[in-house]
Motif scaffolding. Sequence first.
Motif, PDB file in Angstrom:
ATOM      1  N   LEU A  11       0.834  -1.211   0.000  1.00 19.44           N
ATOM      2  CA  LEU A  11       0.000   0.000   0.000  1.00 19.44           C
ATOM      3  C   LEU A  11       0.867   1.258   0.000  1.00 19.44           C
ATOM      4  CD1 LEU A  11      -2.819  -1.059   2.495  1.00 19.44           C
ATOM      5  CD2 LEU A  11      -3.127  -0.419   0.093  1.00 19.44           C
ATOM      6  N   ARG A  12       1.934   1.253   0.820  1.00 18.52           N
ATOM      7  CA  ARG A  12       2.822   2.424   0.858  1.00 18.52           C
ATOM      8  C   ARG A  12       3.480   2.644  -0.499  1.00 18.52           C
ATOM      9  NH1 ARG A  12       8.181   3.880   2.049  1.00 18.52           N
ATOM     10  NH2 ARG A  12       8.860   1.705   2.106  1.00 18.52           N
ATOM     11  N   PHE A  13       3.913   1.548  -1.121  1.00 19.46           N
ATOM     12  CA  PHE A  13       4.539   1.621  -2.435  1.00 19.46           C
ATOM     13  C   PHE A  13       3.569   2.175  -3.473  1.00 19.46           C
ATOM     14  CE2 PHE A  13       4.749  -0.720  -6.491  1.00 19.46           C
ATOM     15  CZ  PHE A  13       5.945  -0.232  -6.991  1.00 19.46           C
ATOM     16  N   MET A  14       2.351   1.662  -3.500  1.00 19.94           N
ATOM     17  CA  MET A  14       1.361   2.125  -4.472  1.00 19.94           C
ATOM     18  C   MET A  14       1.053   3.613  -4.275  1.00 19.94           C
ATOM     19  SD  MET A  14       0.608  -0.364  -6.528  1.00 19.94           S
ATOM     20  CE  MET A  14      -0.920   0.206  -7.287  1.00 19.94           C
ATOM     21  N   ARG A  15       0.965   4.045  -3.055  1.00 20.22           N
ATOM     22  CA  ARG A  15       0.678   5.465  -2.766  1.00 20.22           C
ATOM     23  C   ARG A  15       1.809   6.365  -3.250  1.00 20.22           C
ATOM     24  NH1 ARG A  15      -0.419   5.726   3.434  1.00 20.22           N
ATOM     25  NH2 ARG A  15      -0.858   7.927   2.954  1.00 20.22           N
ATOM     26  N   GLN A  16       3.038   5.821  -3.277  1.00 22.24           N
ATOM     27  CA  GLN A  16       4.192   6.598  -3.727  1.00 22.24           C
ATOM     28  C   GLN A  16       4.359   6.564  -5.247  1.00 22.24           C
ATOM     29  OE1 GLN A  16       7.190   4.591  -1.161  1.00 22.24           O
ATOM     30  NE2 GLN A  16       7.866   6.652  -0.653  1.00 22.24           N
ATOM     31  N   VAL A  17       4.308   5.367  -5.811  1.00 23.25           N
ATOM     32  CA  VAL A  17       4.696   5.178  -7.212  1.00 23.25           C
ATOM     33  C   VAL A  17       3.503   5.204  -8.165  1.00 23.25           C
ATOM     34  CG1 VAL A  17       5.933   3.647  -8.815  1.00 23.25           C
ATOM     35  CG2 VAL A  17       6.687   3.839  -6.431  1.00 23.25           C
ATOM     36  N   TYR A  18       2.355   4.724  -7.710  1.00 25.57           N
ATOM     37  CA  TYR A  18       1.160   4.683  -8.567  1.00 25.57           C
ATOM     38  C   TYR A  18      -0.020   5.361  -7.858  1.00 25.57           C
ATOM     39  CZ  TYR A  18       3.901   1.178 -11.081  1.00 25.57           C
ATOM     40  OH  TYR A  18       4.896   0.518 -11.772  1.00 25.57           O
ATOM     41  N   PRO A  19       0.122   6.632  -7.482  1.00 22.93           N
ATOM     42  CA  PRO A  19      -0.927   7.298  -6.697  1.00 22.93           C
ATOM     43  C   PRO A  19      -2.261   7.419  -7.427  1.00 22.93           C
ATOM     44  CG  PRO A  19       0.666   8.899  -7.518  1.00 22.93           C
ATOM     45  CD  PRO A  19       1.242   7.552  -7.791  1.00 22.93           C
ATOM     46  N   ASP A  20      -2.239   7.370  -8.770  1.00 23.77           N
ATOM     47  CA  ASP A  20      -3.487   7.505  -9.534  1.00 23.77           C
ATOM     48  C   ASP A  20      -4.222   6.184  -9.717  1.00 23.77           C
ATOM     49  OD1 ASP A  20      -2.941  10.222  -9.831  1.00 23.77           O
ATOM     50  OD2 ASP A  20      -1.819   9.903 -11.692  1.00 23.77           O
TER      51      ASP A  20
END
Length: 422
Positions: free
Chosen positions: A288-297
Amino acid sequence: MDKQLQAAVDYARDSLGLHDHQLKRYQFFRDKNHFNETNFILNMEWHPIGNADDALNPAGTAVVDINFYTKAVRLVEFIGGVNNADSSLYPSSTAKEDVIEWIEEMTGLTFGRQFLIAHEKEQVLKFAAAVDNIPVSPSGMIRVEFNKDGLLTVFSIDGEFPDEAQIEWEPFALTPDKYEPFAKIQCQLWRLPDQEQEKWLSVYGIEEVFLTNDAARTIPFMFGANRSSFIAMDKLLQWEEPLDSFFEQKDIDLSPEVELETVLANKPHPDTIPLLESETTAAVQEVLRFMRQVYPDENGTCELTGVYLKDGYIVAEIQPVQDASKNAPYMKVKLLIDRDTLTAVNYIDQNVLFKAYSHFTIADDAVVSLDKAFESLREHMEVEPVYVYDSGRSSYIMCGKLDCAYGINAVTGKVVALNEIV
């Protein structure tokens, strides 16, 4: 030289007839099989005696892999197709019968009961693991090659070859009324690249899967020893707000090489230690942290399909929630999480592979319905018996492999051979 190492070296020299060779280099590798067992492999390079070139492997060099503890030969390859070893220890001809007899002597396996011919052509024979001529999965493979003079130049064996004690025997019992409902679930709309037309095609196809003989459940079609540690999740990835921070990709070490001290200590492969519930919980939070950083859209558009172990890392597989209305290929991301710190360190984005197709025309919307496509594919489906290793039961169980070599063009409704597209 360590006594155990010297014994392994002497065994390789004697069993493979390398008395006219000298050991130039060696190293150790560690791997894990799908039984969750650790193997230590001694890799050696034997140069023909009299060759003074230490930097390269000249013609006639024997590259050898053996299991350090069992002494089982995993690989012997003669560089340049030149075999100057003791010929009495190798097949006397390229005839299948002679090769099979030699393999049985080398491995202790029985032809027909534990392995069968998978492919043959001039100077090359390939064999696959089997139980009474029924394939197994994951499959063990054997390869034998000869030079133009009929001398063996390559022997390799990889994977596992089960014996009767590891098999849950039962007759194959899957009939169309049992497997077709599952096959329909596996029928999906794919976006495939057409090289000739330089465009994406909308194609219905049936994704490979194993169905247990009682038709009670499916087993994903996965390769390698990672299957034994895979934990399915199918968790939708959602968050309240993105993170305004940079994800730093760090160097990772997936090398299987280990030192002699690790081998002598018989230290287990890190992936043989099962994932704890606390680790999987932490992995979900890292994803979840990774997605919020790298793929926020991509909030709410992707799911964590599962996690597994790979050379000391936790690998998380991320892919979009499949939406048949989209006419773009599906992204797939593999996130590597350091198991010691439980922090994400690197990732592989499948979209990078799609850059070569960035100029392709987008796929047309599907016109044919899934129901109609499946009806057209029913006659092309194949369901073959396969003994599949079930890590939960620590044995091979009878399954049917659902597969189809054809697809349905979702615009024209025509049957297409998938191997002609991808």
